[in-house]
Design a protein around this motif. Structure first.
Motif, PDB file in Angstrom:
ATOM      1  N   GLY A 274     -37.061  40.225 -54.273  1.00 52.39           N
ATOM      2  CA  GLY A 274     -37.042  40.345 -52.267  1.00 52.39           C
ATOM      3  C   GLY A 274     -35.667  40.787 -51.850  1.00 52.39           C
ATOM      4  N   PHE A 275     -34.579  40.403 -52.354  1.00 52.34           N
ATOM      5  CA  PHE A 275     -33.263  40.911 -52.227  1.00 52.34           C
ATOM      6  C   PHE A 275     -33.443  42.502 -52.413  1.00 52.34           C
ATOM      7  CE2 PHE A 275     -29.139  41.880 -52.990  1.00 52.34           C
ATOM      8  CZ  PHE A 275     -28.328  42.399 -52.005  1.00 52.34           C
ATOM      9  N   PRO A 276     -33.188  42.714 -53.339  1.00 45.64           N
ATOM     10  CA  PRO A 276     -32.747  44.445 -53.826  1.00 45.64           C
ATOM     11  C   PRO A 276     -34.037  45.071 -52.931  1.00 45.64           C
ATOM     12  CG  PRO A 276     -33.986  43.293 -55.999  1.00 45.64           C
ATOM     13  CD  PRO A 276     -33.346  42.114 -54.860  1.00 45.64           C
ATOM     14  N   ILE A 277     -35.249  44.501 -52.504  1.00 47.45           N
ATOM     15  CA  ILE A 277     -36.124  45.768 -51.814  1.00 47.45           C
ATOM     16  C   ILE A 277     -36.233  45.677 -50.523  1.00 47.45           C
ATOM     17  CG2 ILE A 277     -38.750  45.432 -51.371  1.00 47.45           C
ATOM     18  CD1 ILE A 277     -39.544  44.774 -53.529  1.00 47.45           C
ATOM     19  N   ALA A 278     -35.560  43.989 -49.701  1.00 42.33           N
ATOM     20  CA  ALA A 278     -34.894  44.125 -48.258  1.00 42.33           C
ATOM     21  C   ALA A 278     -34.079  44.825 -47.841  1.00 42.33           C
ATOM     22  CB  ALA A 278     -35.256  42.855 -48.501  1.00 42.33           C
ATOM     23  N   ALA A 279     -32.639  45.083 -48.851  1.00 43.38           N
ATOM     24  CA  ALA A 279     -32.126  45.562 -48.807  1.00 43.38           C
ATOM     25  C   ALA A 279     -31.837  46.868 -48.776  1.00 43.38           C
ATOM     26  CB  ALA A 279     -30.436  45.496 -50.072  1.00 43.38           C
ATOM     27  N   ASP A 280     -32.586  47.305 -50.243  1.00 41.18           N
ATOM     28  CA  ASP A 280     -32.691  48.892 -49.465  1.00 41.18           C
ATOM     29  C   ASP A 280     -33.264  49.391 -48.453  1.00 41.18           C
ATOM     30  OD1 ASP A 280     -33.758  51.456 -52.147  1.00 41.18           O
ATOM     31  OD2 ASP A 280     -35.627  51.377 -51.412  1.00 41.18           O
ATOM     32  N   LEU A 281     -34.903  48.571 -48.194  1.00 38.33           N
ATOM     33  CA  LEU A 281     -35.723  49.231 -47.195  1.00 38.33           C
ATOM     34  C   LEU A 281     -34.513  49.465 -46.147  1.00 38.33           C
ATOM     35  CD1 LEU A 281     -38.574  47.235 -47.836  1.00 38.33           C
ATOM     36  CD2 LEU A 281     -38.849  50.020 -48.401  1.00 38.33           C
ATOM     37  N   ALA A 282     -33.200  48.233 -45.749  1.00 42.89           N
ATOM     38  CA  ALA A 282     -32.522  47.560 -44.258  1.00 42.89           C
ATOM     39  C   ALA A 282     -31.852  49.771 -44.447  1.00 42.89           C
ATOM     40  CB  ALA A 282     -31.742  46.780 -44.504  1.00 42.89           C
ATOM     41  N   ARG A 283     -32.219  50.043 -45.633  1.00 40.26           N
ATOM     42  CA  ARG A 283     -31.179  51.304 -44.890  1.00 40.26           C
ATOM     43  C   ARG A 283     -31.666  52.442 -44.204  1.00 40.26           C
ATOM     44  NH1 ARG A 283     -30.031  54.100 -50.790  1.00 40.26           N
ATOM     45  NH2 ARG A 283     -32.338  54.150 -50.564  1.00 40.26           N
ATOM     46  N   ASP A 284     -32.175  52.242 -44.117  1.00 42.69           N
ATOM     47  CA  ASP A 284     -33.436  53.368 -42.821  1.00 42.69           C
ATOM     48  C   ASP A 284     -34.565  52.654 -41.948  1.00 42.69           C
ATOM     49  OD1 ASP A 284     -32.477  56.294 -44.339  1.00 42.69           O
ATOM     50  OD2 ASP A 284     -33.412  55.623 -46.174  1.00 42.69           O
ATOM     51  N   ASN A 285     -34.546  51.409 -42.282  1.00 39.93           N
ATOM     52  CA  ASN A 285     -35.734  50.208 -41.112  1.00 39.93           C
ATOM     53  C   ASN A 285     -35.190  49.286 -40.596  1.00 39.93           C
ATOM     54  OD1 ASN A 285     -38.286  51.812 -41.814  1.00 39.93           O
ATOM     55  ND2 ASN A 285     -37.652  51.711 -44.524  1.00 39.93           N
ATOM     56  N   ASP A 286     -35.816  48.781 -40.114  1.00 41.88           N
ATOM     57  CA  ASP A 286     -35.525  47.213 -39.133  1.00 41.88           C
ATOM     58  C   ASP A 286     -36.023  45.980 -39.572  1.00 41.88           C
ATOM     59  OD1 ASP A 286     -34.735  45.207 -37.509  1.00 41.88           O
ATOM     60  OD2 ASP A 286     -36.386  46.252 -36.347  1.00 41.88           O
ATOM     61  N   VAL A 287     -35.416  46.077 -40.647  1.00 49.63           N
ATOM     62  CA  VAL A 287     -35.798  44.764 -41.901  1.00 49.63           C
ATOM     63  C   VAL A 287     -35.297  43.717 -41.771  1.00 49.63           C
ATOM     64  CG1 VAL A 287     -36.393  44.086 -44.115  1.00 49.63           C
ATOM     65  CG2 VAL A 287     -35.624  46.803 -43.285  1.00 49.63           C
ATOM     66  N   TRP A 288     -36.518  41.895 -41.924  1.00 51.80           N
ATOM     67  CA  TRP A 288     -36.782  41.311 -40.813  1.00 51.80           C
ATOM     68  C   TRP A 288     -37.161  40.288 -42.391  1.00 51.80           C
ATOM     69  CZ3 TRP A 288     -35.031  38.766 -36.479  1.00 51.80           C
ATOM     70  CH2 TRP A 288     -35.327  39.498 -35.037  1.00 51.80           C
ATOM     71  N   GLY A 289     -35.490  39.889 -42.898  1.00 49.96           N
ATOM     72  CA  GLY A 289     -35.795  38.780 -44.141  1.00 49.96           C
ATOM     73  C   GLY A 289     -35.768  37.686 -43.835  1.00 49.96           C
ATOM     74  N   VAL A 290     -37.132  36.981 -44.567  1.00 59.65           N
ATOM     75  CA  VAL A 290     -37.479  35.172 -44.256  1.00 59.65           C
ATOM     76  C   VAL A 290     -37.059  34.588 -45.317  1.00 59.65           C
ATOM     77  CG1 VAL A 290     -38.525  35.797 -41.856  1.00 59.65           C
ATOM     78  CG2 VAL A 290     -39.634  35.582 -44.333  1.00 59.65           C
ATOM     79  N   ALA A 291     -36.881  33.380 -45.839  1.00 57.14           N
ATOM     80  CA  ALA A 291     -36.692  32.111 -47.129  1.00 57.14           C
ATOM     81  C   ALA A 291     -36.437  31.554 -46.421  1.00 57.14           C
ATOM     82  CB  ALA A 291     -36.067  33.011 -47.839  1.00 57.14           C
ATOM     83  N   ARG A 292     -36.609  30.622 -47.436  1.00 59.48           N
ATOM     84  CA  ARG A 292     -36.384  28.858 -47.031  1.00 59.48           C
ATOM     85  C   ARG A 292     -34.344  28.875 -47.448  1.00 59.48           C
ATOM     86  NH1 ARG A 292     -38.134  25.018 -50.730  1.00 59.48           N
ATOM     87  NH2 ARG A 292     -38.042  26.073 -52.245  1.00 59.48           N
ATOM     88  N   PHE A 293     -34.137  29.906 -47.464  1.00 58.64           N
ATOM     89  CA  PHE A 293     -32.566  29.562 -48.061  1.00 58.64           C
ATOM     90  C   PHE A 293     -31.452  28.813 -48.004  1.00 58.64           C
ATOM     91  CE2 PHE A 293     -33.230  33.904 -44.316  1.00 58.64           C
ATOM     92  CZ  PHE A 293     -33.274  34.401 -45.141  1.00 58.64           C
TER      93      PHE A 293
END
Length: 297
Positions: A16-35
């Protein structure tokens, strides 16, 4: 993929982290988890990912936007022994998520090749049409059954909501952010025995680089009814073989510790994957070299 609003669940996890971080370079990405891990939320936000704490058992979506264009669903209960809890997270949680974001253009629901039934031949290549069943893993005994239930929920909502979905059955993923080969490499570097099954097992390891690269293509092939696809590396290799190769790369001896039922063979047929989204860029040796470079640099 640019300029899209994308929701990534399980955004603090291994993939989830590397996918979200990569997508966020060119998109508005929202990441959810329990953190629950310290610093996990800050790490995502440092890469431009907007975050919200969400528990899929009883999700509070109020911090999320009303609409997202795409959903990448990675959150899962992996290692528990409570079947009720696993079903609430993996099956019911998937239903609640897809129902809430039913107006998305497409969703990627990440399943696992652990859903395939046991096969007598350890080198059997599981195809998407092979029988499903309880593979009875030593760790995470609830995982196969609850992921089969997840797939059933996703397939149903795909049709009832007219929501295009790809269900991708992940094989042995790894990279600088973790995964079993990464943990086995750490054991080699530390001079500890590498845990393997008591018989050789076969897999199609897929490096994080190819996982990230294939996410947009998996969303592109989402359909109604759902597209079901193995998500794996090009090559089938035994666990002992790739671990021995890791030892060669770091010039360290590899000692194996055999544990009954530690892992089941999960070699897969990649023909559908190659037809729909193309082959991976890295073969298994290239991927392992990348893993060593990242770990030792």
């Amino acid at each position: 993929m640019k300029g899209r609003r994308i929701l990534v669940t399980g955004a603090a996890g291994q993939l989830g982290f590397p996918i979200a971080a990569d997508l966020a370079r060119d998109n508005d990405v929202w990441g959810v988890a329990r953190f629950t891990a310290p610093g996990a939320r800050d790490r995502l936000e440092a890469h431009g990912v907007r975050t919200a704490a969400v528990d899929l058992i009883d999700p509070d979506w109020t911090a999320l936007p009303d609409h997202v264009d795409l959903v990448v669903h990675l959150a899962a209960d992996l290692t528990g022994a409570d079947y009720g809890h696993a079903l609430r997270v993996n099956a019911e949680g998937t239903g609640l998520l897809l129902s809430r974001f039913r107006d998305a253009a497409a969703a990627l629901v990440v399943s696992t090749t652990a859903v395939y039934d046991l096969h007598a031949d350890p080198e059997h290549r599981f195809a998407e049409t092979d029988p499903l069943g309880d593979s009875k893993p030593l760790f995470g005994p609830t995982y196969p059954i609850s992921k089969i239930a997840q797939e059933a929920v996703a397939r149903t909502l795909c049709r009832t909501l007219d929501l295009p979905i790809t269900i991708a059955r992940m094989n042995l993923s790894y990279g600088p952010n973790g995964g079993l080969p990464a943990y086995q490499l750490a054991a080699v570097l530390q001079g500890r025995p590498v845990t393997v099954a008591d018989h050789d097992t076969f897999h199609n390891p897929i490096h994080q680089h190819d996982v990230i690269a294939s996410v947009p293509r998996l969303l592109d092939v989402a359909s109604v009814p759902a597209t079901i696809i193995n998500w794996a590396g090009n090559d089938t290799v035994s666990m002992r073989q790739y671990c021995a190769y890791l030892g060669e790369l770091v010039d360290r001896p590899v000692e194996f510790e055999a544990v009954p039922r530690f892992m089941r063979s999960r070699a897969v047929d990649t023909r559908t994957q190659h037809q729909l989204i193309g082959p991976c860029a890295l073969d298994w040796r290239d991927g392992m070299r990348h893993l060593v470079d990242d770990a030792t640099s």
